[in-house]
Design an enzyme around this catalytic site. Sequence first.
Site, PDB file in Angstrom:
ATOM      1  N   SER A 152     -11.248  -0.467   3.603  1.00 35.52           N
ATOM      2  CA  SER A 152     -10.361  -0.829   4.716  1.00 35.52           C
ATOM      3  C   SER A 152      -9.658   0.421   5.222  1.00 35.52           C
ATOM      4  O   SER A 152      -8.962   1.094   4.465  1.00 35.52           O
ATOM      5  CB  SER A 152      -9.334  -1.866   4.262  1.00 35.52           C
ATOM      6  OG  SER A 152      -9.980  -3.050   3.842  1.00 35.52           O
TER       7      SER A 152
ATOM      8  N   ARG B 220       0.839  -1.209   0.000  1.00 33.03           N
ATOM      9  CA  ARG B 220       0.000   0.000   0.000  1.00 33.03           C
ATOM     10  C   ARG B 220       0.871   1.256   0.000  1.00 33.03           C
ATOM     11  O   ARG B 220       0.574   2.238   0.648  1.00 33.03           O
ATOM     12  CB  ARG B 220      -0.957   0.025   1.202  1.00 33.03           C
ATOM     13  CG  ARG B 220      -1.875  -1.178   1.299  1.00 33.03           C
ATOM     14  CD  ARG B 220      -2.820  -1.275   0.114  1.00 33.03           C
ATOM     15  NE  ARG B 220      -3.653  -2.465   0.255  1.00 33.03           N
ATOM     16  CZ  ARG B 220      -3.337  -3.654  -0.255  1.00 33.03           C
ATOM     17  NH1 ARG B 220      -2.233  -3.799  -0.965  1.00 33.03           N
ATOM     18  NH2 ARG B 220      -4.148  -4.684  -0.090  1.00 33.03           N
TER      19      ARG B 220
ATOM     20  N   GLU C  74      -4.843   3.660   6.231  1.00 35.28           N
ATOM     21  CA  GLU C  74      -4.720   3.659   4.776  1.00 35.28           C
ATOM     22  C   GLU C  74      -5.092   4.996   4.143  1.00 35.28           C
ATOM     23  O   GLU C  74      -4.380   5.486   3.277  1.00 35.28           O
ATOM     24  CB  GLU C  74      -5.565   2.525   4.164  1.00 35.28           C
ATOM     25  CG  GLU C  74      -4.903   1.170   4.205  1.00 35.28           C
ATOM     26  CD  GLU C  74      -5.497   0.221   3.178  1.00 35.28           C
ATOM     27  OE1 GLU C  74      -5.861   0.674   2.079  1.00 35.28           O
ATOM     28  OE2 GLU C  74      -5.591  -0.972   3.483  1.00 35.28           O
TER      29      GLU C  74
END
Length: 342
Positions: free
Chosen positions: A239, A166, A335
């Site tokens: 998420s 990520r 995130e």
Amino acid sequence: MTPAIREAVSLKPYNTFSVDVRAAQFVEVADDAGLIAALAYAEQHHLPVHLLGGGSNVLLLQDIPGLVVRMASRGRRLLETHGSRVMIEAEAGEPWHDFVCWTLRQGLGGMENLSLIPGTVGAAPMQNVGAYGVEVKDVFAGLTALDRHTGQLLDFSVEACRFGYRDSLFKQQPGRWVILRVRFWLDREAPLHLEYGPVRKRLAEQGITAPSPQAVSDAICAIRREKLPDPAVLGNAGSFFKNPVVAQAQAAALQQRWPAMVGYPQPDGQVKLAAGWLIEQAGWKGYRRGDAAVHKDQALVLVNHGAATGQELLALARDIQADIHDRFGVTLEMEPNVLPAT
């Protein structure tokens, strides 16, 4: 010619958390020329610039000063064919899932595991988005980006992007790069990635023993719709926390104490833990504080039940981070990008 610039624009329709803050000035750009003109306007008027794609990976804390530039470019095309392999390209503003569906209609495999991920094509390499065993870097061929420091257009290879979990160069250097278009290598004979049990189970339940990429995509879409709330119905950014990666010794010690803890060994010897499992074990699943909450069915997802502010959602996230660290000695990383940065 500078695209039409509007003032005091609500960003509620432009972020999937549906947080209602305003941009002092706002513009949508449909091509390179529009982007360059908008950036020139901002420089001429000494305005800070904030880039926005699909708004699916951002948490807006307050009214945004300066100029918010929303990437709205469209276009997708086949570039090269080498046997069964095909290079394709898409403009940054293309909705990601629509693009994945288009590749499947072309008979191309490789992106099916990335189905139904919200956001735009331009944002995908920034986060190196991934799901069900596949990441953008696995099908990446290159991209073109504008360097705001020099005004140059540069092409990036997979190595130059510095992809991580990520993560990428573009996330590490926020505000410098504007991704304009992205290229991918796909394959008419691509092997399927069915390592994740839920995907195999769903296909088996449907009696599919020799799945196509489209069948895998359909199965993943069904699983995601069951697990994750629709942002059009309940504000969320998918998420909210990354799955933490810890040393093998720490993972072993945690699993000895909590035998049911989920862990995935990594090639470098570390272990990726399931953030959702940790959050649920700590009792946060379904927790609600005003309109800021943890989803009742998926502990990894923070949701806005209607009128939550970005500050309230961030406060909840930080409380969860502190609790998980206290209980498990594990640090959870958010995130979504926080704007303005804290």
